[in-house]
Design a protein around this motif. Structure first.
Motif: not given
Length: 446
Positions: A137, A140, A326, A328-330, A332, A364, A367-368, A375
């Motif tokens: 993360l 990202a 974040h 949602e990113a975590y 995911r 990943l 995508e992130l 995001d």
């Protein structure tokens, strides 16, 4: 005096009947005893405790060291016996083959221990799903992570990171560690005098150390002398490769001449040069081992430094704040990693191999967003007009460029990745910082 030395020297048949604790004392008395035990281990059936002693964590490097020495001695002895017509030649050649097999196994054991060291380091950092997700993360969203980290560092009052001069090689790293106090060693008058010697005189001191197995010059193993010791050994190899008729500066190889056709004195000079060449190669391994041990000690001390510990804690705090920003990113990343868990929260290194880890991480991060900021919102797909159908091409005669071959494989001819077998699983609690046996053996005799 002669009887005392004889009593200290082991014979091949003595190794199997002595307990491991007695063998350790004999090894520390004389390096030749360790060589004898290594040859006995390669050529005879030894009790399990003795085998575990040799390839165990404390002695496995000395065991490989002794096998390297034994291989050179046996090869040169076989060549000398061929010249003299010695009837023991067949037995020595058999021992040489067995020692080479065991030496290959010893190198695999050493590689296995190094692999375990790397895995232990990763287990504390990236072999849990939580730590891996937090680490990815931060990659990202690098700008947000850098801001959170800087704020935490300022809040804790951590001093700025010490900038080191870029190291050209491991010897630079060791010398910088000594200059900055990360390695607590003293450069006494003997060390300074050794460093001030002319090249020829210093190389003579290195050659004397090569000839004396039980009276090794401990000053050559000083961190500030390692660079020159390494260079001196390389120079000795370069000077000896011709007289020894060696195949290269790093390998003895087969003898390219028939000694029986040469005058006896010239043939014996080649034999003696080959024996010295093998001893130099063994010392080069000794030098490399010393360098690796010091570099491992430097890394351990850097990780234990309070400033570095505080910075790691600041990084962990920043990653947690980033996960809160974040969620949602975590979530995911955690969801993608769940397929590689051996149990909840624990990643299985057999599933998440280095190749699989790299491919998953790249996908990943792409995508992130692969960078900072929020995001990105998904864009609606844009309909693309379908191209008009192309006419079928007319058949053409095959050309060398279009035919499948060795350089251009055709359909179904591509080779998949080959499985790489790993060394057998072993267990080890951890390496000692500096091994006592090697240090004691390196002390000069009085």
């Amino acid at each position: 005096m002669r009887s005392t030395e004889t009593e200290r020297m082991l014979r091949l048949r003595d190794v199997a009947r002595l307990p491991a604790e007695v063998l350790v004392k004999r090894f520390e008395e004389d390096f030749g005893n360790l060589v004898t035990a290594a040859v006995a281990d390669a050529t005879r059936r030894l009790p399990a405790p003795v085998r575990r002693l040799l390839d165990g964590l404390e002695w496995h490097l000395d065991w490989a060291d002794a096998l390297v020495w034994a291989e050179g001695e046996l090869q040169v002895s076989a060549e000398r016996m061929t010249l003299l017509g010695d009837p023991r030649l067949r037995r020595v050649e058999g021992q040489l083959r067995q020692v080479r097999v065991r030496l290959h196994e010893a190198r695999c054991v050493a590689a296995d221990y190094r692999r375990q060291d790397r895995e232990r380091l990763e287990q504390g950092r990236l072999l849990t799903a939580r730590a891996t997700a937090l680490s990815w993360l931060s990659k990202a969203f690098p700008d947000e992570y850098a801001a959170l980290f800087a704020a935490r560092v300022a809040e804790l009052g951590i001093p700025p990171l010490r900038r080191h001069t870029a190291s050209r090689d491991v010897f630079d790293s060791i010398e910088q560690a000594v200059a900055q106090g990360r390695l607590q060693v003293e450069a006494g008058p003997e060390v300074r005098a050794l460093l001030e010697l002319p090249d020829d005189t210093f190389r003579a001191a290195v050659a004397d150390d090569v000839r004396e197995q039980n009276a090794r010059n401990v000053l050559l193993r000083h961190p500030l002398v390692l660079r020159r010791w390494h260079a001196g050994l390389a120079r000795l190899c370069a000077l000896t490769v011709g007289p020894a008729r060696a195949s290269s500066a790093t390998a003895l190889g087969r003898l390219p001449v028939d000694l029986a056709e040469l005058p006896r004195q010239e043939a014996m000079q080649i034999i003696n040069a080959r024996r010295f060449f093998c001893a130099v190669q063994q010392r080069r391994l000794d030098c490399d081992r010393t360098v690796r041990a010091l570099m491992a000690e430097i890394v351990r001390r850097e990780r234990a430094d309070p400033v570095n510990t505080a910075r790691r804690e600041a990084g962990a705090h920043a990653r947690l704040r980033l996960a809160e920003a974040h969620p949602e990113a975590y979530a995911r990343i955690r969801e993608e990693l769940r397929a590689y868990e051996s149990e909840p929260g624990h990643l299985d290194p057999a599933r998440l191999t280095s190749d699989a880890r790299g491919a998953l991480k790249v996908r990943l991060l792409a995508e992130l967003g692969g960078g900072g900021g929020e995001d990105p919102a998904p864009r609606p797909p844009v309909a693309q007009p379908s191209p008009p159908p192309r006419p079928a091409p007319r058949p053409k005669p095959g050309t060398p460029e279009s035919r499948p071959g060795r350089d251009r494989p055709g359909p179904g001819q591509a080779r998949g990745p080959r499985p790489v077998p790993g060394p057998p699983a072993r267990t080890a609690a951890g390496h000692p910082p500096l091994r006592k046996a090697a240090c004691r053996r390196a002390e000069p005799s009085r």
